[in-house]
Write an enzyme that holds these catalytic residues in place. Structure first.
Site, short mmCIF file in Angstrom:
data_model
loop_
_atom_site.label_atom_id
_atom_site.label_comp_id
_atom_site.label_asym_id
_atom_site.label_seq_id
_atom_site.Cartn_x
_atom_site.Cartn_y
_atom_site.Cartn_z
N GLU A 1 -37.66 -15.40 73.03
CA GLU A 1 -36.58 -13.83 73.87
C GLU A 1 -35.96 -13.64 72.72
OE1 GLU A 1 -35.21 -12.93 76.87
OE2 GLU A 1 -34.21 -12.39 75.48
N HIS B 1 -19.77 -36.89 103.52
CA HIS B 1 -20.22 -38.23 102.60
C HIS B 1 -21.53 -39.11 103.01
CE1 HIS B 1 -19.25 -40.74 99.57
NE2 HIS B 1 -19.19 -41.80 100.47
P1 AMP Z 1 -35.55 -10.17 82.68
O1 AMP Z 1 -35.00 -9.51 82.84
O2 AMP Z 1 -34.15 -11.28 83.50
O3 AMP Z 1 -36.59 -11.08 83.66
O4 AMP Z 1 -35.87 -11.17 81.71
C1 AMP Z 1 -36.57 -10.44 80.22
C2 AMP Z 1 -36.32 -11.06 78.84
O5 AMP Z 1 -37.56 -10.62 78.06
C3 AMP Z 1 -34.73 -10.17 78.36
O6 AMP Z 1 -34.18 -11.06 78.30
C4 AMP Z 1 -35.22 -10.14 77.57
O7 AMP Z 1 -34.56 -10.03 76.80
C5 AMP Z 1 -36.57 -10.34 77.21
N1 AMP Z 1 -37.70 -9.48 76.41
C6 AMP Z 1 -38.02 -8.28 76.74
N2 AMP Z 1 -38.68 -7.44 75.68
C7 AMP Z 1 -38.79 -8.36 74.80
C8 AMP Z 1 -39.63 -9.27 73.46
N3 AMP Z 1 -40.51 -7.98 72.59
N4 AMP Z 1 -39.30 -10.63 72.86
C9 AMP Z 1 -38.72 -11.49 73.29
N5 AMP Z 1 -37.91 -11.46 73.82
C10 AMP Z 1 -38.14 -10.15 74.79
#
Ligand code: AMP
Ligand code: FAD
Length: 478
Positions: free
Chosen positions: A211, A451
Site C-alpha cells: 500500500e 438480550h
Molecule cells: P481503494 O481506492 O479504496 O480501492 O484503494 C486503492 C488503494 O491502492 C489506495 O489506498 C492507493 O493508495 C493504493 N495504491 C494505488 N497505487 C498504488 C501503487 N502503485 N502501489 C501501492 N499502492 C497503490
C-alpha cells in the site's frame, strides 16, 4: 427502427436496474440497456455488483470464513473436525451459482415489472435519443422523454503492473483462481484489496499487501483502523504501508514485483498478483459530442445533488458520478431519480451512506470520524463498548472489536458510529436509522434492545457517551 419510451436507462447495475424497476412501477414505459455478458458468455443483468463485485466477493468471503472457523475455532467450542480440506472449484462453482440466481432474479424482476431489457450497447445522442446496438447486431434509435445514465465503473489499471489475465489480475480475476496460490501479492490496501486478500489468506495463501499510503484505511476512524490493522496482521495479512509498486513482471512461474519504501528498492516474488488500486468511472462509447452531458475534472459524469446532468431530462447515477463507489449509494440515487421523474420529491442523504469492509471482524461506519470532527472544530463526546464485554459475543466465541458512538457535545446528536466486530455490516444499519431520525445518544440509550444480542453493544456504547453504560466501567461516572 425507432421506438419511444418514457425512460431509457443505460446500464443495469444496481443504480440502473433499481431506477428502471422503480420507473416501471410508477407506470412509465421503460427500457434498460445492458452490454455485459456473464462468465458463461450469456447476457447478464446486475452490473459489477452482482457479477464481479459485492455478491461474488461475499460468497467467497462467507465460504472462506466458514473454513477458518472450522479449521481454527471449532475445537475451541468442542467440535473436532478431521481431514478438513478446501475444494476451490466447488467453492467457485457455488459462487457462480449464487451470481446466476441473482442475475436471473433481476431478469425476472424486469419481466414482472414490465421493464424492456435490451442486451447490447447504448450511446446517448442529442435530444434524448439513444442509439442501441444489440449483441446480435440489431440497431435501433430509441426516443426517450428521460434518460438515466448508469454505466458504472471499471478497475483502475496501473502501468507498472500490466494485467496478463493469469498471474497478474484485477478484482475480477481474483474471484476465479483455480487453486489457492501459495504466495499472493495484493497492490492496494483498500476495501477490495483487503477483502480479496482475506479470502485467499484464509484458504492458505501467504499474502503480502503493498500500500502506497503511510496510513492504514485513512477514511475510517483512526482507532478502529489501528485495531483492524492489528487483527488482520495477526490473521496473516502482511500489510506493508508506505510501499509504492514500481514494476511487476511474469518470469517463468512467478510474478516478480518491484516496490519502493523508505528503505529503498525491493523485489517480491509471488505466484499471483491482484491489482486492487481503485476503480474509475466508465464512460467509453457512452456520449456523443452534442448530447449535452459533461464530465467533471476527474472523469465522472457531472451532476448536481439531484443527479441531473447538464442536458435537460438526462440524469446520471451510481459509480459514474461523484460520491462513494458503493452499490447502495447508486441504488438510492436510481430510485430518487425514478421518483422525481414520477413526480415525487425525494432526496438522497449523502451524510448517512454506510461504509462496510467485509473482513473478519467486519469494519463499518456511518457519519463522521473523530479526526474529521477535530479538523472541523466540532466538540463531541465519545462512548464505546468492547464486544469482549458482550454476553452474546462471548457465547458466540467472537469477541473482537468495539462499537464507538460519537455525539455532539452540546446537543448530544449522533454524529458518527463506528463498528469493528462480527456482523458490523448488519449492526451499522441501526446507526443509519438513528442518524436519519436525528437521534441523540440518549435516545438510543432509552430504547430497549433484545438480550443477548450483538446490538446491545450499540445500546451500551450510546449509554457510555454520558457515562451510563452498565456492562463496562465508565470513565465518566454520572
Ligand atoms: P481503494 O481506492 O479504496 O480501492 O484503494 C486503492 C488503494 O491502492 C489506495 O489506498 C492507493 O493508495 C493504493 N495504491 C494505488 N497505487 C498504488 C501503487 N502503485 N502501489 C501501492 N499502492 C497503490
Ligand atoms: P455497475 O455495477 O458497474 O453497472 C454498470 C453497468 O452498465 C455494467 O453492467 C456495464 O456493463 C453497463 N454499461 C456501461 N456502459 C454501457 C453502455 N454504453 N451500454 C450498455 N451498458 C453499459 N459495493 C458495495 O456497496 N458493497 C460491496 O460489498 C461491494 N463489494 C465490491 C467488491 C468488488 C470486488 C468490486 C469490484 C466492487 C464492489 N462494490 C461493492 C462496488 C459496487 O460493485 C459498485 O459500487 C456498484 O456495482 C456500482 O453500481 P452501478 O450501477 O453504478 O455500476
Amino acid at each position: 427502427m425507432s421506438e419511444n419510451y418514457d425512460v431509457v436507462v443505460i446500464g443495469a447495475g444496481p443504480a440502473g436496474y433499481e431506477a428502471a424497476i422503480r420507473c416501471a412501477q410508477l407506470g412509465l414505459k421503460t427500457a434498460c440497456i445492458e452490454k455485459d455478458k456473464g462468465k458463461d458468455g450469456n447476457p447478464t443483468l446486475g452490473g459489477t455488483c452482482l457479477n464481479w463485485g459485492c455478491i461474488p466477493s461475499k460468497a467467497l468471503l462467507d465460504a472462506s470464513h466458514k473454513y477458518v472457523e472450522a479449521e481454527a475455532h471449532f475445537s475451541e467450542i468442542g467440535i473436532e473436525v478431521d481431514n478438513l480440506s478446501v475444494d476451490v472449484s466447488k467453492m467457485i462453482a457455488r459462487k457462480d451459482a449464487v451470481v446466476k440466481g441473482l442475475t436471473g432474479g433481476i431478469a425476472g424482476l424486469f419481466k414482472g415489472n414490465g421493464v424492456t431489457a435490451l442486451y447490447g450497447t447504448g450511446k446517448l445522442l442529442a435530444n434524448r435519443q439513444v442509439a442501441f446496438v444489440g449483441h446480435d447486431g440489431e440497431e435501433q434509435t430509441l426516443q426517450a422523454e428521460h434518460v438515466i445514465l448508469a454505466p458504472g465503473s471499471v478497475p483502475v489499471a496501473i502501468p507498472p503492473a500490466p494485467l496478463d489475465g493469469d498471474r497478474i489480475v484485477d478484482s475480477t480475476g481474483a474471484l476465479d483462481f483455480e487453486s489457492v496460490p501459495a504466495r499472493l501479492g495484493v497492490i492496494g490496501a483498500g476495501v477490495i484489496g483487503l477483502e480479496l486478500g482475506s479470502v485467499w489468506n484464509r484458504l492458505g495463501s501467504e499474502v503480502v499487501v503493498l500500500e502506497a499510503l503511510e496510513e492504514f484505511l485513512p477514511m475510517a476512524d483512526e482507532r478502529i483502523a489501528k485495531d483492524a490493522q492489528k487483527m488482520l496482521t495477526k490473521q496473516g495479512l502482511d500489510i506493508r504501508l508506505g510501499t509504492r509498486v514500481t514494476g511487476a513482471e511474469v518470469i517463468g512461474n512467478e510474478v516478480v514485483v518491484q516496490y519502493q519504501d523508505a528503505q529503498g528498492d525491493h523485489a517480491l516474488s509471488v505466484d499471483k498478483l491482484i491489482v486492487a488500486v481503485g476503480r474509475r468511472p466508465f464512460t467509453e462509447g457512452l456520449l456523443t459530442p452534442d448530447c449535452g452531458v459533461n464530465l467533471d475534472e476527474r472523469g465522472f459524469l457531472y451532476v448536481n445533488d439531484l443527479c441531473q446532468t447538464d442536458a435537460p431530462n438526462v440524469y446520471a447515477v451510481g459509480d459514474v458520478v461523484r460520491g462513494p463507489m458503493l452499490a447502495h449509494k447508486g441504488m438510492e440515487e436510481g430510485v430518487m431519480v425514478a421518483e422525481r421523474i414520477g413526480g415525487f420529491k425525494p432526496l438522497v442523504n449523502y451524510d448517512t451512506v454506510p461504509s462496510v469492509i467485509y473482513t473478519h471482524p467486519e469494519i463499518a461506519w456511518v457519519g463522521k470520524t473523530e479526526q474529521q470532527l477535530k479538523a472541523d472544530g466540532v466538540t463531541y463526546n465519545v462512548g464505546s463498548f468492547p464486544f469482549a464485554a458482550s454476553g452474546r459475543a462471548m457465547a458466540a466465541n467472537d469477541t473482537q472489536g468495539t462499537v464507538k458512538v460519537i455525539a455532539d457535545a452540546e446537543s448530544d446528536r449522533i454524529l458518527g458510529v463506528h463498528v469493528l466486530g462480527a456482523q458490523a455490516s448488519e449492526l451499522i444499519a441501526q446507526a443509519v436509522i438513528a442518524m436519519e431520525f436525528d437521534a441523540s445518544a440518549e435516545d438510543i440509550g432509552l430504547i430497549m434492545f433484545a438480550h443477548p444480542t450483538l446490538s446491545e453493544a450499540i445500546h451500551e456504547a450510546a449509554l457510555s457517551v454520558s457515562g451510563h453504560a452498565i456492562h463496562t466501567i465508565n470513565r465518566k461516572k454520572k
